[in-house]
Design a protein around this motif. Structure first.
Motif, PDB file in Angstrom:
ATOM      1  N   ILE A   1     -14.368  -0.101  21.883  1.00 49.11           N
ATOM      2  CA  ILE A   1     -13.089  -0.754  21.548  1.00 49.11           C
ATOM      3  C   ILE A   1     -13.347  -2.007  20.729  1.00 49.11           C
ATOM      4  CG2 ILE A   1     -11.100  -1.959  22.544  1.00 49.11           C
ATOM      5  CD1 ILE A   1     -11.149   0.055  24.830  1.00 49.11           C
ATOM      6  N   SER A   2     -14.396  -2.787  21.094  1.00 50.23           N
ATOM      7  CA  SER A   2     -14.728  -3.988  20.322  1.00 50.23           C
ATOM      8  C   SER A   2     -15.114  -3.629  18.901  1.00 50.23           C
ATOM      9  CB  SER A   2     -15.873  -4.733  21.023  1.00 50.23           C
ATOM     10  OG  SER A   2     -16.261  -5.855  20.278  1.00 50.23           O
ATOM     11  N   CYS A   3     -15.863  -2.532  18.765  1.00 52.33           N
ATOM     12  CA  CYS A   3     -16.251  -2.079  17.424  1.00 52.33           C
ATOM     13  C   CYS A   3     -15.016  -1.706  16.601  1.00 52.33           C
ATOM     14  CB  CYS A   3     -17.213  -0.902  17.550  1.00 52.33           C
ATOM     15  SG  CYS A   3     -17.755  -0.226  15.966  1.00 52.33           S
ATOM     16  N   ILE A   4     -14.066  -1.004  17.252  1.00 57.01           N
ATOM     17  CA  ILE A   4     -12.820  -0.615  16.551  1.00 57.01           C
ATOM     18  C   ILE A   4     -12.082  -1.854  16.094  1.00 57.01           C
ATOM     19  CG2 ILE A   4     -10.547   0.443  16.872  1.00 57.01           C
ATOM     20  CD1 ILE A   4     -12.711   2.476  16.532  1.00 57.01           C
ATOM     21  N   TRP A   5     -12.000  -2.869  16.967  1.00 58.95           N
ATOM     22  CA  TRP A   5     -11.261  -4.085  16.622  1.00 58.95           C
ATOM     23  C   TRP A   5     -11.917  -4.812  15.445  1.00 58.95           C
ATOM     24  CZ3 TRP A   5     -12.362  -9.336  16.690  1.00 58.95           C
ATOM     25  CH2 TRP A   5     -11.254 -10.185  16.531  1.00 58.95           C
ATOM     26  N   LYS A   6     -13.255  -4.886  15.480  1.00 57.05           N
ATOM     27  CA  LYS A   6     -13.953  -5.580  14.385  1.00 57.05           C
ATOM     28  C   LYS A   6     -13.825  -4.821  13.063  1.00 57.05           C
ATOM     29  CE  LYS A   6     -17.325  -7.825  17.422  1.00 57.05           C
ATOM     30  NZ  LYS A   6     -18.752  -7.933  17.809  1.00 57.05           N
ATOM     31  N   LEU A   7     -13.922  -3.509  13.109  1.00 56.92           N
ATOM     32  CA  LEU A   7     -13.766  -2.735  11.863  1.00 56.92           C
ATOM     33  C   LEU A   7     -12.363  -2.904  11.286  1.00 56.92           C
ATOM     34  CD1 LEU A   7     -15.610   0.572  12.798  1.00 56.92           C
ATOM     35  CD2 LEU A   7     -16.373  -1.185  11.195  1.00 56.92           C
ATOM     36  N   ASN A   8     -11.373  -2.967  12.149  1.00 56.78           N
ATOM     37  CA  ASN A   8     -10.006  -3.171  11.668  1.00 56.78           C
ATOM     38  C   ASN A   8      -9.853  -4.545  11.035  1.00 56.78           C
ATOM     39  OD1 ASN A   8      -7.051  -2.548  11.557  1.00 56.78           O
ATOM     40  ND2 ASN A   8      -6.969  -4.282  12.958  1.00 56.78           N
ATOM     41  N   GLN A   9     -10.447  -5.563  11.681  1.00 55.23           N
ATOM     42  CA  GLN A   9     -10.359  -6.912  11.142  1.00 55.23           C
ATOM     43  C   GLN A   9     -11.103  -7.040   9.810  1.00 55.23           C
ATOM     44  OE1 GLN A   9      -8.605  -9.602  12.363  1.00 55.23           O
ATOM     45  NE2 GLN A   9      -7.685  -8.095  13.738  1.00 55.23           N
ATOM     46  N   ARG A  10     -12.211  -6.332   9.701  1.00 56.60           N
ATOM     47  CA  ARG A  10     -13.035  -6.488   8.507  1.00 56.60           C
ATOM     48  C   ARG A  10     -12.495  -5.689   7.321  1.00 56.60           C
ATOM     49  NH1 ARG A  10     -19.192  -5.279   9.392  1.00 56.60           N
ATOM     50  NH2 ARG A  10     -18.931  -7.199  10.568  1.00 56.60           N
ATOM     51  N   TYR A  11     -12.098  -4.441   7.565  1.00 57.31           N
ATOM     52  CA  TYR A  11     -11.804  -3.569   6.431  1.00 57.31           C
ATOM     53  C   TYR A  11     -10.310  -3.312   6.200  1.00 57.31           C
ATOM     54  CZ  TYR A  11     -16.788  -2.485   6.610  1.00 57.31           C
ATOM     55  OH  TYR A  11     -18.138  -2.570   6.592  1.00 57.31           O
ATOM     56  N   LEU A  12      -9.540  -3.291   7.283  1.00 58.71           N
ATOM     57  CA  LEU A  12      -8.157  -2.845   7.124  1.00 58.71           C
ATOM     58  C   LEU A  12      -7.143  -3.975   7.219  1.00 58.71           C
ATOM     59  CD1 LEU A  12      -8.266   0.465   9.206  1.00 58.71           C
ATOM     60  CD2 LEU A  12      -8.601   0.146   6.749  1.00 58.71           C
ATOM     61  N   ARG A  13      -7.300  -4.868   8.157  1.00 58.79           N
ATOM     62  CA  ARG A  13      -6.375  -5.975   8.387  1.00 58.79           C
ATOM     63  C   ARG A  13      -4.948  -5.477   8.667  1.00 58.79           C
ATOM     64  NH1 ARG A  13      -8.741 -11.213   8.504  1.00 58.79           N
ATOM     65  NH2 ARG A  13     -10.750 -11.035   7.446  1.00 58.79           N
ATOM     66  N   LYS A  14      -4.829  -4.330   9.332  1.00 51.00           N
ATOM     67  CA  LYS A  14      -3.506  -3.788   9.637  1.00 51.00           C
ATOM     68  C   LYS A  14      -3.100  -4.193  11.042  1.00 51.00           C
ATOM     69  CE  LYS A  14      -2.907   0.290  11.146  1.00 51.00           C
ATOM     70  NZ  LYS A  14      -2.714   1.739  11.292  1.00 51.00           N
ATOM     71  N   LYS A  15      -1.791  -4.071  11.304  1.00 49.99           N
ATOM     72  CA  LYS A  15      -1.273  -4.422  12.623  1.00 49.99           C
ATOM     73  C   LYS A  15      -1.576  -3.285  13.583  1.00 49.99           C
ATOM     74  CE  LYS A  15       2.811  -6.022  15.064  1.00 49.99           C
ATOM     75  NZ  LYS A  15       4.258  -6.317  14.973  1.00 49.99           N
ATOM     76  N   LEU A  16      -2.574  -3.503  14.420  1.00 50.72           N
ATOM     77  CA  LEU A  16      -3.009  -2.483  15.361  1.00 50.72           C
ATOM     78  C   LEU A  16      -2.852  -3.043  16.767  1.00 50.72           C
ATOM     79  CD1 LEU A  16      -4.282   0.275  15.856  1.00 50.72           C
ATOM     80  CD2 LEU A  16      -6.529  -0.763  15.554  1.00 50.72           C
ATOM     81  N   GLU A  17      -2.127  -2.310  17.608  1.00 50.50           N
ATOM     82  CA  GLU A  17      -1.836  -2.775  18.961  1.00 50.50           C
ATOM     83  C   GLU A  17      -3.021  -2.452  19.889  1.00 50.50           C
ATOM     84  OE1 GLU A  17       0.702  -4.467  20.005  1.00 50.50           O
ATOM     85  OE2 GLU A  17       1.758  -4.474  18.067  1.00 50.50           O
ATOM     86  N   PHE A  18      -3.527  -3.481  20.576  1.00 53.50           N
ATOM     87  CA  PHE A  18      -4.567  -3.313  21.605  1.00 53.50           C
ATOM     88  C   PHE A  18      -3.920  -3.686  22.929  1.00 53.50           C
ATOM     89  CE2 PHE A  18      -7.052  -3.638  17.799  1.00 53.50           C
ATOM     90  CZ  PHE A  18      -8.134  -2.784  18.014  1.00 53.50           C
ATOM     91  N   VAL A  19      -3.681  -2.663  23.767  1.00 52.76           N
ATOM     92  CA  VAL A  19      -2.964  -2.850  25.022  1.00 52.76           C
ATOM     93  C   VAL A  19      -3.967  -2.785  26.173  1.00 52.76           C
ATOM     94  CG1 VAL A  19      -1.094  -1.980  26.471  1.00 52.76           C
ATOM     95  CG2 VAL A  19      -0.943  -1.760  23.981  1.00 52.76           C
TER      96      VAL A  19
END
Length: 922
Positions: free
Chosen positions: A112-130
């Motif tokens: 999950i941490s890897c997913i969050w970092k990849l989103n922050q680095r490459y996509l910068r989209k609004k992704l919900e982490f619940v």
């Protein structure tokens, strides 16, 4: 896990130019555990694509295969289930929800941490982490955030090491290692020795680096001194820049003041320009010239120049009133004053125009009615009305109103202006015009139809005397006002002249001649020249009536459309005139609310409604004229059907929904009904026919009547559009003729049935063959068949008498043969032996046969009528039948009495001479 990660990178992702950054061992929640791996990957090529790949180990080997792939940008939510407790379950929301159970909570959190970092680095989209711990969602370094996503891979190398413990060697690194291992022979066989060699070389390099640093200390001191001097120069420059900044500050303040002043001047100039535009707009579009105002207030509405000036002024006024004001204009006092002025000018001119056109309507219609009251149609006091009417019945024309239409069309544009500005006054004018013109046309049409009826009824002394007693009384000028107010009678009855005229036509036609109103009458009187002349006269009069009405209605409809401008818009609320009974009864007016509610969808409906009110008497008068023609002679309905059908067809081609087309169509229904009634009357009279019991029948009167009817109808319908109606009537009549001929033949006592059938069907066959009526081809063939059958029957029945005993003898011979007796043994029968045969033959010598034939000829002559001339035909048929019987007898003698030498007392040649001499002697 590291070995699995390395194997997956090598076998699956490296061939696809992808790098594996995160991995977790999972199985689907709630199902039988089938382990697989979820891998987070990025592509090595730009733009970088981030994916989540599901990898499964093959069942048939130790290799792995890619099973499913999702784009990280399609991921909308990551649900870790519980942020406070350790829980290996988590959900990934792509196009649907995927529920997973990780092999351990640590692997789940790492993924999950890897997913969050990849989103922050490459996509910068609004992704919900619940339900995810905030410690896992740590912020990236600011330096890393400032780098674009496409370049973050090179900047954030250190963080990526934290994501990936394993770093694959580059190609150059692999080459350097290989060259180093080649230099050492024991690099592979003795790894410890190789490592010891590498360690010694590293120590040598470290020592060299330390010595190099110690040797460069002097240069570092020099560099530091230069830096101190540079700092001193920087301080000096900063001092100068500060002084310059203080000097420029005062200049800046002055420039700001100048800029502010220029901006205010520009705003003022812009406002003045806009104000000038507004003033020019109001002056240009809301200013009406004095000439236009004068024309609207006191312009001459009688002269062409005055009308043209009023038209221009009204159009200018309409433009000023319809100008689209800009926001705020309606609050200006000058604009309000101009609008009040325009409204006052509009009301004043509308009132002047309405009064003037009302006066024109009243003057024109009243003057025309006065002229009609003094015209030859009405009789002045002191004159005999019958003589006056007889002098002017030669004229059968309707007055033309082209001058009135031409004068009023000058006001067409003003009517359009009135329609757009004052709808109530426009509708009032429409009602006034319809009211006055309906009275005028009703008077003219009534006089016109009176003349037409007189022409139809004839001008005999009796007719004129009866008409003179009961026709319209002379009118006085004092009664003109009452005439213009209401020209209808009371209680729905026709006027005196019309009702008396109907009596005149019936009585006059009876005294003039016996009415040719049935097929029986036509058969008895044989359609004299007087009938033909009267019918031709009626046809011309009826055609003249329709030819006069058609242009009158079309001209009035065209004028209404142009004058009242009823062709400009698709829909309009019509000026509904008051409804009034067509027969002249008390008018019943619709309430104003009902008039406003009754809106029509088309302006054609408005025109037709006005035409119905103006010409409300046309349909009534036409029906009265048709009834008169039908009373004079029922066969006039044939002429009326053809003429009316032609005019309806012409009107429908011009405009199927026009008033003329609708009215003529309604009248055509009446004509068609009269035509059907005429045909039914003929059939009824055929059924009621009675024949004399003391005289021979001959050709029946309704048979000759049908012949003359067909000749007349074919002449009338030669080029008619409604041929189908006549064909249907033909079929009805011919079937009735067939049926009643057989009925009369069965009832005939004086004339044999075969003769009645033969003569009448021969006449019908001759008539149908001559006229060549295509719809009666079947009946023509049937008539021929009936004629032939009854001719043969009559001949056979008549020929049995001259050789009666011989006929009976040979009938007995044929009966014996039919019972089974051989032909050559018949002569041995006691009743049919040779002696009996000779005895019978001797009874018919040539003289007796001739005498019998002479008597037969006389009897046939008594049966047959002279009109059809069938005597020779029948006599020739009898000759043929007699010869056939003679040959038949000889054949029987030859077969049944062979070698007896018995022959008839006369030969075929003798018979031919008998028949010929008998025919010539009579």
């Amino acid at each position: 896990m590291t070995a699995i990660k390395h194997a997956l990178q090598r076998d699956i992702f490296t061939p696809n130019d992808e790098r594996l950054l995160g991995i977790v061992n999972v199985c689907k929640a709630g199902k039988k555990k089938k382990n697989c791996f979820l891998c987070a990957t990025v592509t090595t090529e730009r733009p970088v694509q981030v994916k989540v790949v599901k990898v499964k180990k093959s069942d048939k080997g130790d290799f792995y295969k890619r099973q499913q792939t999702w784009e990280l940008r399609d991921l909308t939510e990551v649900d870790a289930k519980d942020a406070s407790k350790e829980n290996p379950e988590f959900d990934l929301h792509f196009e649907k929800v995927y529920r997973w159970v990780a092999s351990s909570t640590a692997e789940k959190n790492s993924f999950i941490s890897c997913i969050w970092k990849l989103n922050q680095r490459y996509l910068r989209k609004k992704l919900e982490f619940v339900n995810v711990s905030s410690q896992l969602l740590e912020e990236l370094p600011k330096a890393e955030e400032s780098v674009p996503s496409g370049e973050s891979q090179s900047v954030a190398g250190g963080d990526e090491d934290a994501l990936d413990d394993y770093q694959e060697l580059s190609t150059r690194e692999e080459q350097d290692i290989e060259s180093m291992m080649e230099m050492c022979e024991d690099a592979i066989s003795n790894a410890e020795a190789f490592a010891e060699v590498l360690s010694k070389e590293l120590q040598v390099l470290d020592g060299a680096n330390i010595q190099s640093i110690m040797a460069s200390e002097k240069q570092v001191n020099i560099l530091m001194q230069l830096l101190d001097e540079a700092l001193t120069e920087v301080d000096t420059i900063e001092g100068k820049l500060s002084s310059y900044e203080e000097m420029l500050q005062s200049v800046k303040e002055q420039m700001d003041q100048i800029s502010q002043s220029n901006r205010l001047i520009q705003i003022s100039s812009t406002n003045n320009g806009k104000l000038l535009d507004e003033i020019q707009f109001l002056v240009n579009y809301m200013d009406l010239s004095k000439g236009h105002i004068r024309a609207l207030q006191e312009g001459d509405l009688t002269s062409p120049k005055g009308i043209e000036a009023c038209i221009n002024a009204s159009e200018a006024l309409l433009q000023c009133m319809n100008v689209a004001l800009r926001p705020g204009h309606d609050k200006l006092m000058a604009v309000k004053q101009q609008q009040l002025l325009f409204a006052e000018l509009r009301d004043t001119f509308a009132r002047r125009l309405t009064n003037h056109l009302n006066n024109v309507f009243v003057h024109q219609v009243t003057g025309t009615l006065l002229l009609h009251d003094m015209s030859p149609y009405s009789v002045l006091q002191g004159h005999d009305q019958s003589s006056t009417l007889s002098q002017h019945t030669a004229e059968l024309t309707l007055p033309k109103h082209n001058p009135l239409h031409r004068d009023l069309l000058r006001y067409a544009k003003l009517m359009e202006w009135l329609k757009n500005t004052q709808r109530e006054k426009y509708e009032g004018l429409s009602r006034t015009y319809v009211d006055y013109m309906s009275r005028l046309y009703e008077r003219e049409i009534k006089d016109f139809f009176e003349v037409a009826k007189i022409k139809m009824a004839g001008t005999t002394k009796e007719a004129k005397g009866k008409f003179g007693k009961s026709s319209t009384l002379p009118r006085k000028e004092s009664a003109l006002k009452q005439e213009t107010e209401s020209l209808h009678g009371s209680s729905g009855k026709l006027t005196g002249s019309t009702s008396s005229l109907n009596k005149l036509t019936v009585q006059g036609s009876n005294s003039r001649r016996s009415q040719s109103s049935s097929l029986l009458d036509m058969g008895n009187m044989s359609a004299s020249d007087l009938d033909v002349a009267d019918r031709t006269k009626f046809d011309k009069i009826f055609e003249q009536v329709l030819s006069e009405l058609e242009p009158l209605c079309l001209a009035e409809q065209d004028f209404i459309s142009k004058f009242f401008k009823l062709q400009q818009h698709p829909t309009v609320t019509p000026p509904l005139p008051e409804t009034e009974e067509l027969d002249g009864s008390t008018p019943s007016r619709l309430p104003p609310q009902a008039e406003h509610r009754h809106s029509l969808s088309s302006e054609k409906d408005v025109v037709r409604l006005m035409m119905n009110k103006i010409f409300q008497s046309i349909e009534t008068e036409l029906n009265s004229l048709i009834a008169l023609g039908d009373k004079i002679d029922s066969f006039n309905s044939l002429y009326m059907l053809v003429k009316m059908s032609h005019h309806v067809w012409t009107a429908e081609n011009v405009d199927p929904a026009s008033y003329l087309s609708t009215t003529l169509g309604n009248v055509l229904v009446t004509v068609k009904r009269n035509f059907d009634k005429c045909i039914s009357g003929q059939i009824r009279q055929m059924e009621e026919v009675k024949i004399s019991k003391k005289s021979k029948v001959g050709i029946l009167p309704f048979v000759t009547g049908f012949e003359e009817f067909a000749e007349l109808a074919e002449t009338i319908f030669r080029s008619a559009e409604r041929r189908g109606d006549l064909d249907k009537a033909y079929v009805k009549l011919i079937r009735a003729v067939f049926l009643n001929v057989e009925k009369v033949a069965n009832e005939s006592q004086k004339t044999p049935r075969d003769v009645v059938m033969m003569e009448n069907f021969h006449h019908i066959f001759s008539t149908l063959s001559r006229l060549k009526i295509s719809c009666l081809d079947a009946e023509r063939r049937e008539a021929k068949h009936k004629y032939t059958d009854h001719l043969q029957s009559y001949v056979i029945n008549s020929l049995g008498q001259p050789l009666e005993k011989l006929n009976h003898f040979f009938e007995g011979v044929e009966a014996r043969v039919a019972q089974g007796v051989r032909e050559d043994e018949v002569s041995y029968q006691l009743a049919f032996n040779k002696q009996e045969l000779r005895k019978v033959i001797k009874e018919y010598p040539g003289k007796e046969v001739k005498k019998g034939l002479d008597n037969l000829y006389k009897k046939v002559d008594k049966h047959l009528c002279e009109e059809e001339s069938l005597l020779q035909v029948v006599w020739h048929s009898m000759q043929d039948e007699f010869i056939r019987q003679y040959k038949h007898f000889e054949d029987l003698i030859g077969r049944c009495y062979p070698g007896s030498g018995i022959t008839m007392e006369f030969t075929i040649q003798d018979m031919l001479e008998y028949f010929s001499s008998i025919a010539q002697s009579h």
